[in-house]
Design a protein around this motif. Structure first.
Motif, PDB file in Angstrom:
ATOM      1  N   PRO A   1      46.552  35.464  60.362  1.00 16.11           N
ATOM      2  CA  PRO A   1      47.237  36.454  59.533  1.00 16.11           C
ATOM      3  C   PRO A   1      48.663  36.054  59.175  1.00 16.11           C
ATOM      4  CG  PRO A   1      46.977  37.263  61.782  1.00 16.11           C
ATOM      5  CD  PRO A   1      46.154  36.031  61.668  1.00 16.11           C
TER       6      PRO A   1
ATOM      7  N   ALA B   1      48.373  33.705  56.281  1.00 19.38           N
ATOM      8  CA  ALA B   1      48.099  34.472  55.067  1.00 19.38           C
ATOM      9  C   ALA B   1      49.390  35.090  54.525  1.00 19.38           C
ATOM     10  CB  ALA B   1      47.058  35.553  55.349  1.00 19.38           C
ATOM     11  N   TYR B   2      50.239  35.529  55.410  1.00 18.47           N
ATOM     12  CA  TYR B   2      51.539  36.093  55.037  1.00 18.47           C
ATOM     13  C   TYR B   2      52.439  35.025  54.432  1.00 18.47           C
ATOM     14  CZ  TYR B   2      56.025  38.569  55.842  1.00 18.47           C
ATOM     15  OH  TYR B   2      57.258  39.153  55.720  1.00 18.47           O
TER      16      TYR B   2
ATOM     17  N   ASP C   1      51.150  34.416  50.931  1.00 21.58           N
ATOM     18  CA  ASP C   1      51.341  35.547  50.018  1.00 21.58           C
ATOM     19  C   ASP C   1      52.168  36.617  50.736  1.00 21.58           C
ATOM     20  OD1 ASP C   1      51.225  37.557  48.130  1.00 21.58           O
ATOM     21  OD2 ASP C   1      49.144  38.118  48.612  1.00 21.58           O
TER      22      ASP C   1
ATOM     23  N   SER D   1      53.293  39.369  50.291  1.00 18.99           N
ATOM     24  CA  SER D   1      53.230  40.644  49.589  1.00 18.99           C
ATOM     25  C   SER D   1      53.533  41.782  50.554  1.00 18.99           C
ATOM     26  CB  SER D   1      51.840  40.844  48.995  1.00 18.99           C
ATOM     27  OG  SER D   1      50.865  40.901  50.025  1.00 18.99           O
TER      28      SER D   1
ATOM     29  N   GLU E   1      51.607  44.193  51.093  1.00 21.71           N
ATOM     30  CA  GLU E   1      50.366  44.446  51.829  1.00 21.71           C
ATOM     31  C   GLU E   1      50.277  43.562  53.064  1.00 21.71           C
ATOM     32  OE1 GLU E   1      45.494  44.322  51.212  1.00 21.71           O
ATOM     33  OE2 GLU E   1      46.838  43.739  49.564  1.00 21.71           O
ATOM     34  N   ASN E   2      50.535  42.261  52.890  1.00 20.89           N
ATOM     35  CA  ASN E   2      50.465  41.356  54.029  1.00 20.89           C
ATOM     36  C   ASN E   2      51.605  41.603  55.017  1.00 20.89           C
ATOM     37  OD1 ASN E   2      48.087  40.012  53.440  1.00 20.89           O
ATOM     38  ND2 ASN E   2      49.096  38.495  52.156  1.00 20.89           N
ATOM     39  N   ARG E   3      52.741  42.026  54.498  1.00 22.75           N
ATOM     40  CA  ARG E   3      53.859  42.369  55.372  1.00 22.75           C
ATOM     41  C   ARG E   3      53.482  43.555  56.273  1.00 22.75           C
ATOM     42  NH1 ARG E   3      59.251  40.669  54.991  1.00 22.75           N
ATOM     43  NH2 ARG E   3      60.821  42.142  55.766  1.00 22.75           N
TER      44      ARG E   3
ATOM     45  N   ILE F   1      50.401  44.371  57.114  1.00 20.80           N
ATOM     46  CA  ILE F   1      49.388  43.896  58.060  1.00 20.80           C
ATOM     47  C   ILE F   1      50.061  43.268  59.272  1.00 20.80           C
ATOM     48  CG2 ILE F   1      47.603  42.137  58.412  1.00 20.80           C
ATOM     49  CD1 ILE F   1      46.707  42.698  55.506  1.00 20.80           C
ATOM     50  N   MET F   2      51.089  42.474  59.020  1.00 21.44           N
ATOM     51  CA  MET F   2      51.816  41.849  60.122  1.00 21.44           C
ATOM     52  C   MET F   2      52.501  42.896  60.995  1.00 21.44           C
ATOM     53  SD  MET F   2      51.285  38.655  60.164  1.00 21.44           S
ATOM     54  CE  MET F   2      52.496  38.403  61.463  1.00 21.44           C
TER      55      MET F   2
END
Length: 300
Positions: A146, A149-150, A153, A155, A157-159, A161-162
């Protein structure tokens, strides 16, 4: 090995690089210095049990990096939370407190920060303990998926998720307990204190910025590895083998650049000091026993 009442731990604050750096100190400054550098999401608190075990043999200094523990970064400092900046603050700190010769104990985030310090002042470093402190691509485990992935991207959204995965009590508790044979042997105050400090206003944004910047550490790995080859320091590479983030191949890779490095795997997880502090203390004394006489070797 038992704590030495002759060398109690002292708690200080040093003004370094415009930052109020909190640090723990114990031992006689005439003894070899061991600079202890913590990782995410902890602080110098992670060394609370190790310091008393070594205080009769070493001078121990354990700072909290900016964004962690009890170190305070004034708002007016307009601090940029990047690994290069953390290393600049650490370099200012060692100068302010007068550390001119030291062995490094690096763990997790402490590795890329401490190894940047080693590149700046290679002549000062007398030895190395890397406890799940990675410096090789093969040491990055699947738990980095993850984060990668951050990086690819960054984004919102990924921020998020982290943040949901790593910046919660459950996420921090998982880091402490994953891979530990007896979870009931791990004191809960570590992960609760980390969580409380992470929950301070603005701190989660700081941590998310550092997650993103961690990618820069991978580009510095060749420099760190060149330092290992050139310095050939007495080195203890001691690793919780069930760490999902920094996996055993990263430990053995140290021997590629320093064949004399001592590599040892422990039956535990990421926070090996929580379960194996007495063993690690013994091994530090055994491997770094020659530190006072060691002179770095330059050249390859």
């Amino acid at each position: 090995m038992t704590p030495s009442p002759a060398f109690p731990v002292r708690y200080h604050v040093a003004d370094a690089d415009g930052v109020e750096v909190f640090y723990r100190e114990a031992g006689d400054p005439a003894n070899p210095t061991l600079l202890l550098l913590h990782g995410f999401p902890s602080s110098s608190h992670q060394f609370r049990a190790l310091i008393p075990l070594l205080a009769d043999r070493f001078h121990l200094v354990a700072p909290d990096l900016p964004g962690f523990g009890f170190t305070v970064v004034p708002a007016a400092r307009n601090y940029l939370y990047r690994f290069d900046t953390l290393a600049e603050t650490l370099a200012a700190f060692v100068d302010v407190v007068g550390l001119t010769r030291y062995a490094l104990y690096v763990f997790d985030y402490g590795a890329p920060v401490g190894l940047r310090l080693a590149l700046k002042y290679p002549e000062r470093v007398t030895g190395l303990v890397s406890q799940n402190g990675n410096a090789y691509l093969e040491g990055l485990g699947e738990a980095w998926a993850p984060v990668r992935a951050y990086w690819a991207d960054p984004s919102e959204e990924n921020r998020q998720i982290m943040s949901d995965a790593m910046l919660t009590l459950e996420g921090t508790k998982w880091q402490y307990l994953h891979g530990v044979k007896d979870p009931e042997s791990v004191a809960p105050e570590g992960y609760y204190l980390d969580t409380l400090l992470m929950d301070r206003p603005g701190n989660k944004e700081i941590q998310l910025d550092l997650f993103l910047d961690y990618a820069t550490n991978l580009t510095r790995y060749p420099e760190f590895q060149a330092f290992f080859r050139q310095a050939r320091l007495p080195s203890l590479i001691i690793w919780g083998e069930h760490d999902p983030f920094f996996i055993p191949p990263g430990a053995y890779a140290y021997q590629r650049d320093n064949p004399n490095a001592v590599v040892e795997l422990l039956d535990t997880g990421h926070f090996a000091l929580e379960t194996h502090v007495h063993h690690i203390a013994h091994r530090i004394c055994a491997v770094l026993g020659s530190v006072p006489d060691h002179k770095p070797v330059h050249g390859g």
